[in-house]
Design a protein around this motif. Sequence first.
Motif, PDB file in Angstrom:
ATOM      1  N   PRO A 199       0.806  -1.235   0.000  1.00 15.16           N
ATOM      2  CA  PRO A 199       0.000   0.000   0.000  1.00 15.16           C
ATOM      3  C   PRO A 199       0.828   1.270   0.000  1.00 15.16           C
ATOM      4  CG  PRO A 199      -0.033  -1.024   2.171  1.00 15.16           C
ATOM      5  CD  PRO A 199       0.648  -1.991   1.250  1.00 15.16           C
ATOM      6  N   LEU A 200       2.142   1.129   0.154  1.00 19.82           N
ATOM      7  CA  LEU A 200       3.036   2.287   0.192  1.00 19.82           C
ATOM      8  C   LEU A 200       3.854   2.394  -1.096  1.00 19.82           C
ATOM      9  CD1 LEU A 200       4.305   1.636   3.825  1.00 19.82           C
ATOM     10  CD2 LEU A 200       2.431   3.136   3.145  1.00 19.82           C
ATOM     11  N   ALA A 201       3.392   1.732  -2.150  1.00 15.95           N
ATOM     12  CA  ALA A 201       4.180   1.617  -3.376  1.00 15.95           C
ATOM     13  C   ALA A 201       4.601   2.970  -3.939  1.00 15.95           C
ATOM     14  CB  ALA A 201       3.398   0.831  -4.426  1.00 15.95           C
ATOM     15  N   ARG A 202       3.698   3.928  -3.951  1.00 15.06           N
ATOM     16  CA  ARG A 202       4.043   5.241  -4.510  1.00 15.06           C
ATOM     17  C   ARG A 202       5.165   5.901  -3.696  1.00 15.06           C
ATOM     18  NH1 ARG A 202      -1.548   5.062  -5.408  1.00 15.06           N
ATOM     19  NH2 ARG A 202      -2.150   5.365  -7.597  1.00 15.06           N
ATOM     20  N   LEU A 230      17.723  -6.511  -6.535  1.00 18.83           N
ATOM     21  CA  LEU A 230      16.758  -6.124  -5.506  1.00 18.83           C
ATOM     22  C   LEU A 230      16.092  -4.800  -5.851  1.00 18.83           C
ATOM     23  CD1 LEU A 230      15.517  -6.566  -2.651  1.00 18.83           C
ATOM     24  CD2 LEU A 230      17.455  -5.251  -1.758  1.00 18.83           C
ATOM     25  N   LEU A 231      16.886  -3.804  -6.222  1.00 16.60           N
ATOM     26  CA  LEU A 231      16.325  -2.492  -6.563  1.00 16.60           C
ATOM     27  C   LEU A 231      15.394  -2.596  -7.767  1.00 16.60           C
ATOM     28  CD1 LEU A 231      19.472  -0.232  -6.049  1.00 16.60           C
ATOM     29  CD2 LEU A 231      17.474  -0.392  -4.556  1.00 16.60           C
ATOM     30  N   GLY A 232      15.782  -3.393  -8.749  1.00 18.19           N
ATOM     31  CA  GLY A 232      14.923  -3.605  -9.913  1.00 18.19           C
ATOM     32  C   GLY A 232      13.621  -4.279  -9.529  1.00 18.19           C
ATOM     33  N   ALA A 233      13.705  -5.262  -8.627  1.00 22.31           N
ATOM     34  CA  ALA A 233      12.495  -5.949  -8.161  1.00 22.31           C
ATOM     35  C   ALA A 233      11.582  -4.991  -7.417  1.00 22.31           C
ATOM     36  CB  ALA A 233      12.882  -7.126  -7.264  1.00 22.31           C
ATOM     37  N   TYR A 234      12.154  -4.110  -6.597  1.00 22.46           N
ATOM     38  CA  TYR A 234      11.342  -3.145  -5.859  1.00 22.46           C
ATOM     39  C   TYR A 234      10.605  -2.190  -6.794  1.00 22.46           C
ATOM     40  CZ  TYR A 234      11.697  -3.670  -0.800  1.00 22.46           C
ATOM     41  OH  TYR A 234      11.520  -4.089   0.491  1.00 22.46           O
ATOM     42  N   VAL A 235      11.269  -1.779  -7.856  1.00 27.63           N
ATOM     43  CA  VAL A 235      10.604  -0.913  -8.831  1.00 27.63           C
ATOM     44  C   VAL A 235       9.439  -1.650  -9.474  1.00 27.63           C
ATOM     45  CG1 VAL A 235      10.863   0.268 -11.046  1.00 27.63           C
ATOM     46  CG2 VAL A 235      12.621   0.528  -9.281  1.00 27.63           C
ATOM     47  N   ASN A 236       9.667  -2.891  -9.875  1.00 30.32           N
ATOM     48  CA  ASN A 236       8.609  -3.667 -10.528  1.00 30.32           C
ATOM     49  C   ASN A 236       7.457  -3.954  -9.574  1.00 30.32           C
ATOM     50  OD1 ASN A 236       9.862  -3.779 -13.035  1.00 30.32           O
ATOM     51  ND2 ASN A 236      10.926  -5.688 -12.590  1.00 30.32           N
ATOM     52  N   TRP A 237       7.777  -4.350  -8.344  1.00 28.54           N
ATOM     53  CA  TRP A 237       6.712  -4.617  -7.367  1.00 28.54           C
ATOM     54  C   TRP A 237       5.907  -3.352  -7.085  1.00 28.54           C
ATOM     55  CZ3 TRP A 237      10.734  -7.297  -3.713  1.00 28.54           C
ATOM     56  CH2 TRP A 237      11.027  -8.583  -4.216  1.00 28.54           C
ATOM     57  N   SER A 238       6.595  -2.231  -7.019  1.00 28.00           N
ATOM     58  CA  SER A 238       5.911  -0.971  -6.701  1.00 28.00           C
ATOM     59  C   SER A 238       5.034  -0.489  -7.847  1.00 28.00           C
ATOM     60  CB  SER A 238       6.939   0.108  -6.348  1.00 28.00           C
ATOM     61  OG  SER A 238       7.671  -0.258  -5.184  1.00 28.00           O
ATOM     62  N   LEU A 283     -10.115 -11.094   2.888  1.00 25.08           N
ATOM     63  CA  LEU A 283     -10.547  -9.887   2.173  1.00 25.08           C
ATOM     64  C   LEU A 283     -10.256  -8.633   2.978  1.00 25.08           C
ATOM     65  CD1 LEU A 283     -13.907 -11.176   0.672  1.00 25.08           C
ATOM     66  CD2 LEU A 283     -11.794 -10.673  -0.579  1.00 25.08           C
ATOM     67  N   SER A 284     -10.369  -8.711   4.293  1.00 21.81           N
ATOM     68  CA  SER A 284     -10.002  -7.562   5.126  1.00 21.81           C
ATOM     69  C   SER A 284      -8.534  -7.212   4.914  1.00 21.81           C
ATOM     70  CB  SER A 284     -10.270  -7.891   6.599  1.00 21.81           C
ATOM     71  OG  SER A 284      -9.774  -6.868   7.439  1.00 21.81           O
ATOM     72  N   TYR A 285      -7.697  -8.228   4.862  1.00 25.02           N
ATOM     73  CA  TYR A 285      -6.258  -8.043   4.637  1.00 25.02           C
ATOM     74  C   TYR A 285      -6.004  -7.461   3.252  1.00 25.02           C
ATOM     75  CZ  TYR A 285      -1.384  -9.496   5.619  1.00 25.02           C
ATOM     76  OH  TYR A 285      -0.037  -9.535   5.888  1.00 25.02           O
ATOM     77  N   LEU A 286      -6.712  -8.004   2.244  1.00 24.59           N
ATOM     78  CA  LEU A 286      -6.517  -7.564   0.864  1.00 24.59           C
ATOM     79  C   LEU A 286      -6.939  -6.113   0.684  1.00 24.59           C
ATOM     80  CD1 LEU A 286      -5.684  -8.866  -1.925  1.00 24.59           C
ATOM     81  CD2 LEU A 286      -8.134  -8.997  -2.390  1.00 24.59           C
ATOM     82  N   ARG A 287      -8.047  -5.723   1.314  1.00 24.07           N
ATOM     83  CA  ARG A 287      -8.506  -4.338   1.200  1.00 24.07           C
ATOM     84  C   ARG A 287      -7.462  -3.367   1.743  1.00 24.07           C
ATOM     85  NH1 ARG A 287     -13.404  -6.609   3.109  1.00 24.07           N
ATOM     86  NH2 ARG A 287     -13.044  -5.699   5.175  1.00 24.07           N
ATOM     87  N   GLY A 288      -6.799  -3.750   2.810  1.00 23.47           N
ATOM     88  CA  GLY A 288      -5.769  -2.890   3.382  1.00 23.47           C
ATOM     89  C   GLY A 288      -4.542  -2.772   2.492  1.00 23.47           C
ATOM     90  N   LEU A 289      -4.182  -3.863   1.822  1.00 27.25           N
ATOM     91  CA  LEU A 289      -2.988  -3.846   0.975  1.00 27.25           C
ATOM     92  C   LEU A 289      -3.225  -3.138  -0.358  1.00 27.25           C
ATOM     93  CD1 LEU A 289      -1.662  -7.469   1.608  1.00 27.25           C
ATOM     94  CD2 LEU A 289      -0.647  -5.341   2.423  1.00 27.25           C
TER      95      LEU A 289
END
Length: 407
Positions: free
Chosen positions: A201-204, A238-246, A330-336
């Motif tokens: 949820p903090l991707a940006r 790792l940095l490349g993966a973080y960009v892609n995940w984000s 679903l509660s967990y998913l909504r938060g993420l």
Amino acid sequence: MKATATELAPGVYWVGAIDWNIRDYHGYTLPGTTYNAYLVVGTEKVALIDNTYPGFEKQLLARVREIIDPAKIDLIVANHVEIDHSGGLPGMAKLIPGVPIYCTAAAVTGFGRHYSTEGWNFIETKSGDSVNLGGKTLVFLEAPMLHWPDSMFTYLAEEKILFSNDAFGQHIASAARFDDQLGKDEALLHARKFYANLLTPLARKVLKKLEEVGTLGIEIRMIAPSHGVIWRSYVADLLGAYVNWSKGVSKDKVTIVFDTMHHSTDMMAQALAEGIMAEGVDVKVCILKDGKVEGTHRSNIVPEILESKAVLVGSPTLQDEVYPTVADFLSYLRGLRPGKLEHKKIGFAFGSHGGKGGAIHYITDSLRTAGIEVINEGFEVHYRPDGSELDRCFEMGRDLGRRVKAL
């Protein structure tokens, strides 16, 4: 007790603790973890960066004693308030009265809400502030909401080491201290689970911070997080993966998540999976149980969703409501909110019922809240699905597979 420190670079040591036994932490299953702390020894001053969970102070102090008398630590850097990084701080403040504690202004407030901090010598830091240890310069970089308001990074300029606290961490207990000792694939697998459960949820904010680091021209040779292995060989990966995940970059893959009472919803999930596979699309089918069996806990499922283009959620209707394990998920998913990343995700609900039904409506609403684009209003059957209904599930799976390939 005796414990051994690990050298990262000349005058820089890992002095943390290994927790071999922990299996759950804030709703996240884990195979143990480490509470990483670091000792940086300059020609003029010695700094301790981060700390450990309550009860693990003896490990930390034993490793420090291998290098110096802990009472000779000149300053402490507290990158984050959360107790798995600060639990040993009250003891250090007693051992070294008046020791300067470098942290953000938000951390000063946070520590005051966790501990009795009367007499603690806080030095508030802002991005760009630094402290010279004598041949070793620590530079501070505020990182609010990565993942608490108080968080910051510390950068050792001469050695190009980023002490990133929770960012880039992994929950794993291991004799390996470095990424190349654990192995790139395993290290990235644990990093993905950590990211999926804590940082999605903090991707940006993650992307913005990575951009800021790039703008500042900070060269990173090594990343030393607060949990897991230290990255020295696979920093770029790792940095490349973080960009892609984000950004939500994902595969031609569908994750199906469900629970079942009498196997009706299970039958539907299998038929959907067969239709998806018929289109040559990868699928991961995840049943929700008590989490005691590998892969059945929500924290093991969201990493699969992170790398999937589509998510299907199934549930029987119980007492006019969604099944409890599915409601928990679903509660967990909504938060993420994994569907609110740059690259969209699609999906729909399915399930069975013995009365008026309705679970799929709750699921559909939850998928939308999580940012997932709902492509239909779902499919719900009465009691057990018959042959024609299973055929329909198969065709819905095929249609979804085609849509996934088109994304």
